[in-house]
Design a protein around this motif. Structure first.
Motif, mmCIF file in Angstrom:
data_model
loop_
_atom_site.group_PDB
_atom_site.id
_atom_site.type_symbol
_atom_site.label_atom_id
_atom_site.label_comp_id
_atom_site.label_asym_id
_atom_site.label_seq_id
_atom_site.Cartn_x
_atom_site.Cartn_y
_atom_site.Cartn_z
ATOM 1 N N SER A 1 0.854 -1.172 0.000
ATOM 2 C CA SER A 1 0.000 0.000 0.000
ATOM 3 C C SER A 1 0.900 1.236 0.000
ATOM 4 O O SER A 1 1.754 1.376 0.869
ATOM 5 N N ILE A 2 0.757 2.061 -1.017
ATOM 6 C CA ILE A 2 1.558 3.285 -1.103
ATOM 7 C C ILE A 2 0.600 4.460 -1.267
ATOM 8 O O ILE A 2 -0.154 4.522 -2.233
ATOM 9 N N ASN A 3 0.619 5.339 -0.287
ATOM 10 C CA ASN A 3 -0.304 6.466 -0.301
ATOM 11 C C ASN A 3 -0.063 7.390 -1.462
ATOM 12 O O ASN A 3 -0.984 7.855 -2.115
ATOM 13 N N SER A 4 1.208 7.695 -1.676
ATOM 14 C CA SER A 4 1.509 8.632 -2.733
ATOM 15 C C SER A 4 2.789 8.205 -3.431
ATOM 16 O O SER A 4 3.819 7.989 -2.811
ATOM 17 N N LEU A 5 2.661 8.009 -4.730
ATOM 18 C CA LEU A 5 3.774 7.520 -5.543
ATOM 19 C C LEU A 5 4.115 8.658 -6.508
ATOM 20 O O LEU A 5 3.335 8.987 -7.406
ATOM 21 N N ALA A 6 5.288 9.244 -6.302
ATOM 22 C CA ALA A 6 5.661 10.443 -7.060
ATOM 23 C C ALA A 6 5.779 10.139 -8.546
ATOM 24 O O ALA A 6 5.942 8.999 -8.959
ATOM 25 N N LYS A 7 5.749 11.194 -9.335
ATOM 26 C CA LYS A 7 5.942 10.984 -10.763
ATOM 27 C C LYS A 7 7.352 10.452 -11.016
ATOM 28 O O LYS A 7 8.299 10.779 -10.290
ATOM 29 N N ASN A 8 7.451 9.600 -12.004
ATOM 30 C CA ASN A 8 8.717 8.959 -12.409
ATOM 31 C C ASN A 8 9.383 8.170 -11.281
ATOM 32 O O ASN A 8 10.597 7.977 -11.303
ATOM 33 N N ALA A 9 8.602 7.699 -10.311
ATOM 34 C CA ALA A 9 9.192 6.970 -9.175
ATOM 35 C C ALA A 9 9.993 5.760 -9.659
ATOM 36 O O ALA A 9 11.163 5.626 -9.332
ATOM 37 N N PHE A 10 9.348 4.902 -10.429
ATOM 38 C CA PHE A 10 10.051 3.722 -10.939
ATOM 39 C C PHE A 10 10.181 3.845 -12.459
ATOM 40 O O PHE A 10 9.198 3.746 -13.173
ATOM 41 N N ASN A 11 11.387 4.105 -12.911
ATOM 42 C CA ASN A 11 11.664 4.195 -14.347
ATOM 43 C C ASN A 11 12.672 3.095 -14.657
ATOM 44 O O ASN A 11 13.836 3.205 -14.317
ATOM 45 N N LEU A 12 12.186 2.015 -15.256
ATOM 46 C CA LEU A 12 13.023 0.811 -15.388
ATOM 47 C C LEU A 12 13.413 0.563 -16.828
ATOM 48 O O LEU A 12 12.606 0.733 -17.738
ATOM 49 N N THR A 13 14.640 0.126 -16.999
ATOM 50 C CA THR A 13 15.050 -0.320 -18.328
ATOM 51 C C THR A 13 15.801 -1.630 -18.188
ATOM 52 O O THR A 13 16.352 -1.952 -17.138
ATOM 53 N N HIS A 14 15.813 -2.344 -19.279
ATOM 54 C CA HIS A 14 16.548 -3.603 -19.295
ATOM 55 C C HIS A 14 16.744 -4.037 -20.737
ATOM 56 O O HIS A 14 15.849 -3.890 -21.553
ATOM 57 N N LYS A 15 17.914 -4.581 -21.019
ATOM 58 C CA LYS A 15 18.193 -5.076 -22.368
ATOM 59 C C LYS A 15 18.748 -6.489 -22.265
ATOM 60 O O LYS A 15 19.337 -6.860 -21.263
ATOM 61 N N SER A 16 18.520 -7.253 -23.313
ATOM 62 C CA SER A 16 19.039 -8.617 -23.504
ATOM 63 C C SER A 16 18.022 -9.667 -23.100
ATOM 64 O O SER A 16 17.060 -9.858 -23.828
ATOM 65 N N ASP A 17 18.186 -10.317 -21.962
ATOM 66 C CA ASP A 17 17.189 -11.332 -21.605
ATOM 67 C C ASP A 17 15.938 -10.669 -21.030
ATOM 68 O O ASP A 17 15.900 -9.472 -20.837
ATOM 69 N N MET A 18 14.908 -11.481 -20.761
ATOM 70 C CA MET A 18 13.628 -10.906 -20.355
ATOM 71 C C MET A 18 13.541 -10.756 -18.836
ATOM 72 O O MET A 18 13.624 -11.743 -18.117
ATOM 73 N N GLU A 19 13.403 -9.532 -18.381
ATOM 74 C CA GLU A 19 13.210 -9.285 -16.951
ATOM 75 C C GLU A 19 11.721 -9.112 -16.668
ATOM 76 O O GLU A 19 10.907 -9.083 -17.581
#
Ligand SMILES: *[C@@H]1O[C@H](CO)[C@@H](O)[C@H](O)[C@H]1NC(C)=O
Ligand SMILES: *[C@@H]1O[C@H](CO)[C@@H](O)[C@H](O)[C@H]1NC(C)=O
Ligand SMILES: *[C@@H]1O[C@H](CO)[C@@H](O)[C@H](O)[C@H]1NC(C)=O
Ligand SMILES: *[C@@H]1O[C@H](CO)[C@@H](O)[C@H](O)[C@H]1NC(C)=O
Ligand SMILES: *[C@@H]1O[C@H](CO)[C@@H](O)[C@H](O)[C@H]1NC(C)=O
Ligand SMILES: *[C@@H]1O[C@H](CO)[C@@H](O)[C@H](O)[C@H]1NC(C)=O
Ligand SMILES: *[C@@H]1O[C@H](CO)[C@@H](O)[C@H](O)[C@H]1NC(C)=O
Length: 453
Positions: free
Chosen positions: A232-250
């Motif tokens: 439970s997260i009351n407030s999740l800021a903009k761009n909180a989780f910005n994820l990238t990944h290359k190659s195998d599947m995450e």
């Protein structure tokens, strides 16, 4: 007789004051006992050093009795003076734990480090200082892993995990006040970022100072990339989780969670990642709350959206392997919206997904005459039925447009869910720390291999 009675009184007073002192809680400074110690009566910490020269590991496990206020300081162990590759520290069963800067400064000296605090009560985390020889250390820093289970953490400071090639972070069964902006700093790749059964009041900015997190290749670990489960997260800021990944599947998953206000780009995922956002309730989605453009499967199923900005789901781009099923959207008033699929908040690439709309009357109206309330319930029921039928019709009509992806091979995701069970995780932190060191085969760069053992 009299003097004797006085003695007894004195003794009682002494005992009482002893108890008082205990209750007042003079903090206990956690320490590894000297290896030649004879007195083992008051040992909270077990410290095992692996004697092998090629892979020097210190494993420190401190178990308290649920009553102690514990200080983790540089007195725990002289990390700096050892040719360590891996340092693992675990603190268990305390009423409070204070992880001080002096501890963090020393612990950081080993190339591969992990810290677990389980049932630590009130957990205070000091900011992690920069490594005092960061330039020289740079080519050796391998791994940092932190696991917090069943603690109350008022604040996770900025740059708490910092300056490592790889990192891992896990929170379980805990309460967190504020997760500060950039609690990850200069971590090249994250192996896992896991929040489970946890309540977080605020995530105030991007979790990484860089503004994004790169997930690591999976081949060396079985942990899932990002996992928010029953959180439970009351407030999740903009761009909180910005994820990238290359190659195998995450994997990135947000499941069975309650998110309050979700800022723009709060979950942004790009690259070779499969994304699952299932069974959540969102209080308010701001414009483009999710920005998902990935090569893996995307599932956005069975979520409830209580309110949303008009372009809330614009950033969720659909492709062949996308599933948007049984989502519910609450709308403010009955104005034909429920029958107008183009008003649904999805990106046009998603066609007209099946969506249940619920009309939520403003609270003020419900409190008026019961007749009105009954009437409203009638309307709501009617709208629900219409929406259901409409949903079915739209699904049927647009089958050719929206290619739904019914997974026949969804198993790996669940398998990973089991692997990251409470029992396995702390061990994994340990194992991964060891594995990291073994993998790179480096020793503490501050000491050469001829240093005394
Ligand atoms: C570590 O080594 C330094 C100098 O080599 C010494 O001053 C310091 O006391 C040592 N620390 C511990 C905890 O042994
Ligand atoms: C830690 O506390 C839990 C719950 O209070 C208890 O079940 C467990 O036995 C304790 N462990 C130790 C090592 O004291
Ligand atoms: C936890 O620590 C904070 C700050 O140190 C304090 O205000 C709070 O009362 C503590 N809570 C408990 C339950 O001990
Ligand atoms: C979800 O998390 C809460 C704590 O936030 C916990 O009490 C509850 O048992 C968890 N539910 C499940 C199904 O694990
Ligand atoms: C998100 O991460 C990407 C790199 O993967 C970066 O280009 C982009 O600027 C980041 N977005 C924000 C808002 O920081
Ligand atoms: C979608 O399907 C088409 C043809 O079925 C294929 O050419 C394309 O590569 C697929 N795209 C993705 C992202 O899988
Ligand atoms: C459906 O919604 C769109 C945009 O919100 C609007 O332009 C259009 O007129 C609506 N159509 C109907 C039939 O209400």
């Amino acid at each position: 007789m009299k003097p004797r009675r006085n003695h007894v009184l004195c003794l009682l007073l002494l005992m009482a004051s002893g108890f008082l002192q205990d209750a007042a809680g003079e903090p206990i400074v956690a320490k590894c006992p000297p290896s030649d110690a004879e007195d083992t009566s008051n040992e909270f910490c077990k410290c095992d050093q692996n004697p092998s020269r090629s892979n020097r590991v210190i494993t420190i496990k401190c178990k308290f009795n649920d009553k102690e206020d514990v200080l983790l300081t540089d007195e725990l162990y002289p990390f700096r003076n050892q040719t360590l590759m891996t340092a693992y520290v675990r603190v268990e069963n305390a009423s409070s734990v204070h992880v001080t800067e002096s501890f963090l400064r020393e612990w950081q000296q080993a190339p591969s480090i992990a810290l677990d605090v389980w049932r630590g009560g009130n957990l205070t985390l000091d900011p992690t200082p920069e490594h005092d020889n960061i330039k020289r250390f740079a080519s050796y820093k391998t791994f940092v892993g932190v696991g917090i289970v069943k603690c109350y953490v008022p604040e996770i400071p900025s740059m708490f995990l910092r300056d490592r090639a790889r990192g891992g972070f896990r929170l379980k069964g805990s309460r967190v006040g504020v997760l500060r902006e950039g609690f990850l700093h200069n971590i090249e790749e994250m192996r896992y970022l896991v929040f489970e059964d946890t309540v977080v009041d605020k995530v105030v900015g991007s979790v990484a100072t860089e503004g994004y997190v790169t997930l690591s290749k999976r081949e060396l670990h079985s942990w899932i990339g990002l996992r928010l489960s029953n959180v439970s997260i009351n407030s999740l800021a903009k761009n909180a989780f910005n994820l990238t990944h290359k190659s195998d599947m995450e994997t990135a998953m947000v499941v069975n969670s309650m998110l309050g206000t979700v800022g723009t780009g709060a979950l942004t995922v790009a690259g070779d990642v499969s994304v699952t956002i299932t069974g959540n309730t969102f209080q308010h989605l701001q414009k483009e709350a999710f920005k998902i453009a990935v090569t893996g499967d995307v599932k956005f199923d069975e979520n409830v959206i209580k309110s949303f900005d008009p372009d809330a789901l614009e950033g969720l781009v659909c492709h062949n392997h996308t599933s948007l099923e049984r989502n519910t959207v609450h709308v403010g008033k009955f104005d034909g919206l429920a029958l107008n699929a183009s008003a649904a908040p999805f990106h046009e690439s998603c066609g007209s997904p099946q969506l249940f709309m619920v009309v939520t009357p403003p609270a003020s109206r419900v409190t008026s005459a019961t007749a009105v309330a009954t009437w409203l319930i009638g309307v709501i029921l009617l709208v629900l039925v219409v929406a259901l039928v409409a949903g079915v019709i739209y699904t049927w009509k647009t089958q050719g447009l929206v290619l739904r992806y019914y997974t026949g091979r969804g198993a790996p995701m669940y398998l990973n869910g089991r692997k990251s069970s409470q029992e396995n995780l702390p061990n994994s932190a340990e194992i991964s720390a060891n594995a990291e060191a073994a993998e790179t085969g480096v020793s503490n760069p501050m000491y050469n291999t001829t240093a005394p053992s």
